[in-house]
Design an enzyme around this catalytic site. Structure first.
Site, PDB file in Angstrom:
ATOM      1  N   ASP A 141      -7.965  -1.960 -15.137  1.00 54.91           N
ATOM      2  CA  ASP A 141      -7.458  -1.683 -13.783  1.00 54.91           C
ATOM      3  C   ASP A 141      -6.510  -2.774 -13.329  1.00 54.91           C
ATOM      4  OD1 ASP A 141      -8.899  -1.056 -10.482  1.00 54.91           O
ATOM      5  OD2 ASP A 141      -7.168  -0.188 -11.499  1.00 54.91           O
ATOM      6  N   LYS A 144      -0.397  -2.239 -14.976  1.00 49.72           N
ATOM      7  CA  LYS A 144      -0.384  -1.017 -15.806  1.00 49.72           C
ATOM      8  C   LYS A 144       0.375  -1.218 -17.118  1.00 49.72           C
ATOM      9  CE  LYS A 144      -2.662   0.004 -12.368  1.00 49.72           C
ATOM     10  NZ  LYS A 144      -4.091  -0.400 -12.456  1.00 49.72           N
ATOM     11  N   ASP A 169      -8.074   3.161 -15.334  1.00 43.39           N
ATOM     12  CA  ASP A 169      -7.726   3.712 -14.029  1.00 43.39           C
ATOM     13  C   ASP A 169      -6.214   3.966 -13.982  1.00 43.39           C
ATOM     14  OD1 ASP A 169      -7.792   2.608 -10.557  1.00 43.39           O
ATOM     15  OD2 ASP A 169      -8.090   4.612 -11.411  1.00 43.39           O
ATOM     16  N   ASN A 170      -5.795   4.862 -13.099  1.00 45.86           N
ATOM     17  CA  ASN A 170      -4.379   5.054 -12.764  1.00 45.86           C
ATOM     18  C   ASN A 170      -3.477   5.553 -13.883  1.00 45.86           C
ATOM     19  OD1 ASN A 170      -5.119   2.008 -11.324  1.00 45.86           O
ATOM     20  ND2 ASN A 170      -4.741   3.799 -10.037  1.00 45.86           N
ATOM     21  N   GLU A 199      -7.000   6.952  -5.095  1.00 47.11           N
ATOM     22  CA  GLU A 199      -8.002   6.551  -4.103  1.00 47.11           C
ATOM     23  C   GLU A 199      -7.544   6.835  -2.668  1.00 47.11           C
ATOM     24  OE1 GLU A 199      -6.981   4.641  -6.630  1.00 47.11           O
ATOM     25  OE2 GLU A 199      -6.215   2.715  -5.988  1.00 47.11           O
TER      26      GLU A 199
HETATM   27  C1  LIG Z   1      -2.881  -9.928 -16.576  1.00 41.88           C
HETATM   28  N1  LIG Z   1      -3.998  -9.841 -15.647  1.00 41.88           N
HETATM   29  N2  LIG Z   1      -5.243 -10.254 -15.957  1.00 41.88           N
HETATM   30  C2  LIG Z   1      -6.014 -10.032 -14.882  1.00 41.88           C
HETATM   31  C3  LIG Z   1      -5.251  -9.458 -13.841  1.00 41.88           C
HETATM   32  C4  LIG Z   1      -5.529  -9.029 -12.533  1.00 41.88           C
HETATM   33  C5  LIG Z   1      -4.485  -8.529 -11.773  1.00 41.88           C
HETATM   34  C6  LIG Z   1      -4.743  -8.131 -10.334  1.00 41.88           C
HETATM   35  O1  LIG Z   1      -6.058  -7.642 -10.141  1.00 41.88           O
HETATM   36  C7  LIG Z   1      -3.761  -7.091  -9.871  1.00 41.88           C
HETATM   37  C8  LIG Z   1      -2.769  -7.430  -8.956  1.00 41.88           C
HETATM   38  C9  LIG Z   1      -1.851  -6.453  -8.560  1.00 41.88           C
HETATM   39  C10 LIG Z   1      -1.886  -5.171  -9.115  1.00 41.88           C
HETATM   40  C11 LIG Z   1      -2.887  -4.853 -10.049  1.00 41.88           C
HETATM   41  C12 LIG Z   1      -2.903  -3.524 -10.737  1.00 41.88           C
HETATM   42  N3  LIG Z   1      -3.294  -2.399  -9.935  1.00 41.88           N
HETATM   43  C13 LIG Z   1      -2.321  -1.611  -9.420  1.00 41.88           C
HETATM   44  O2  LIG Z   1      -1.147  -1.922  -9.506  1.00 41.88           O
HETATM   45  C14 LIG Z   1      -2.744  -0.378  -8.704  1.00 41.88           C
HETATM   46  C15 LIG Z   1      -1.797   0.244  -7.876  1.00 41.88           C
HETATM   47  C16 LIG Z   1      -2.124   1.406  -7.181  1.00 41.88           C
HETATM   48  C17 LIG Z   1      -1.100   2.055  -6.309  1.00 41.88           C
HETATM   49  C18 LIG Z   1      -0.930   3.439  -6.334  1.00 41.88           C
HETATM   50  C19 LIG Z   1       0.005   4.059  -5.509  1.00 41.88           C
HETATM   51  C20 LIG Z   1       0.794   3.281  -4.660  1.00 41.88           C
HETATM   52  F1  LIG Z   1       1.696   3.855  -3.853  1.00 41.88           F
HETATM   53  C21 LIG Z   1       0.644   1.878  -4.638  1.00 41.88           C
HETATM   54  C22 LIG Z   1      -0.305   1.278  -5.457  1.00 41.88           C
HETATM   55  C23 LIG Z   1      -3.399   1.975  -7.293  1.00 41.88           C
HETATM   56  C24 LIG Z   1      -4.344   1.356  -8.138  1.00 41.88           C
HETATM   57  O3  LIG Z   1      -5.597   1.889  -8.301  1.00 41.88           O
HETATM   58  C25 LIG Z   1      -4.023   0.200  -8.850  1.00 41.88           C
HETATM   59  O4  LIG Z   1      -4.973  -0.345  -9.678  1.00 41.88           O
HETATM   60  C26 LIG Z   1      -3.836  -5.811 -10.415  1.00 41.88           C
HETATM   61  C27 LIG Z   1      -3.210  -8.401 -12.306  1.00 41.88           C
HETATM   62  C28 LIG Z   1      -2.936  -8.804 -13.614  1.00 41.88           C
HETATM   63  C29 LIG Z   1      -3.969  -9.342 -14.372  1.00 41.88           C
HETATM   64 MG   LIG Z   2      -6.568   1.019  -9.984  1.00 44.88          MG
END
Ligand SMILES: Cn1ncc2cc([C@H](O)c3cccc(CNC(=O)c4cc(-c5ccc(F)cc5)cc(O)c4O)c3)ccc21
Ligand SMILES: [Mg+2]
Length: 214
Positions: A141, A144, A169-170, A199
């Site tokens: 999650d 992406k 997810d997603n 969600e």
């Molecule tokens: C390398 N590394 N290692 C650990 C680690 C942890 C992170 C952060 O937890 C993190 C920060 C920002 C974004 C995310 C990804 N999640 C998303 O981008 C997402 C978007 C949407 C959505 C959907 C529609 C929209 F209009 C806007 C956003 C719905 C969803 O369920 C999502 O999960 C995860 C990042 C890289 C990492």
């Molecule tokens: Mg997600």
């Protein structure tokens, strides 16, 4: 200075959920995201699919890539048997700080190890650092465009075993096209799509469950 959305989400948990009651934490977050501010938690609809997969796998070891505020961490950890372990990776320190407090409010600290850092750096160190040989379940999650490279990395590092389950997810929104094409066409995975919605919205999204065949 103005609070952040994760801080306001934590406030809603502390105000509306009962300490030590994971279900009340989940309900408080879903209520906040549906009625106050949308946030990128897996949510209640996809969360029920996540619950079903966790219950079916009944994992002793779980790896979560992308903790955010800890919503899915709490959903998964509440279903784990007593000595099971969930390791969750979060690179953003502000998200990690909120997630720790959400997980603590749910009373699940014993089952969860939150590691601050990036998946690419920590996946190769899982064995030596945490004494985990393989993961029974991985919940993807995070970014992406990291799903595919990190899956290949998990294979190379030998942290997947015959039967390990990847749940992503997603896969529709925002979408993970390269990952989906890979797990659906690779002879080393048996993949299944669980259609759902993004969600707290009516937009289509879903989870992809992929069993590693070794
Ligand atoms: C390398 N590394 N290692 C650990 C680690 C942890 C992170 C952060 O937890 C993190 C920060 C920002 C974004 C995310 C990804 N999640 C998303 O981008 C997402 C978007 C949407 C959505 C959907 C529609 C929209 F209009 C806007 C956003 C719905 C969803 O369920 C999502 O999960 C995860 C990042 C890289 C990492
Ligand atoms: Mg997600």
């Amino acid at each position: 200075t103005r609070s952040t959305r994760p801080q306001r989400l934590l406030g809603a948990v502390q105000k509306n959920a009962t300490r030590g009651d994971p279900c009340s934490v989940i309900q408080a977050i879903d209520h906040f995201c549906r009625n106050k501010e949308w946030a990128m938690n897996v949510g209640d609809e996809k969360g029920c699919i996540l619950d079903a997969v966790v219950s079916e796998v009944n994992p002793a070891t779980v790896l979560e890539l992308g903790t955010y505020c800890g919503y899915s961490t709490v959903r998964i950890a509440r279903l784990l048997p007593p000595d099971a372990k969930l390791i969750t990776l979060e690179f953003n320190p502000d998200f990690a700080a909120i997630a720790r407090q959400v997980i603590a409010w749910a009373g699940l600290e014993e089952k969860v190890q939150l590691v601050e850092g990036a998946s690419g750096d920590w996946i190769p160190r899982m064995k030596e650092q945490f004494g985990v040989k393989t993961f029974d379940l991985v919940f993807l999650d995070h970014w992406k465009d990291r799903y595919l490279p990190d899956t290949k990395l998990m294979e190379e590092c030998g942290i997947l075993r015959k039967g390990s389950v990847l749940l992503a997810d997603n896969v529709i929104c925002p979408g993970t096209p390269d990952y989906l094409e890979f797990v659906r066409n690779s002879p080393r995975y048996e993949s299944q799509y669980f259609k759902s919605h993004l969600e707290y919205t009516k937009v289509e999204d879903g989870l992809e469950k992929s069993v590693f065949l070794g």
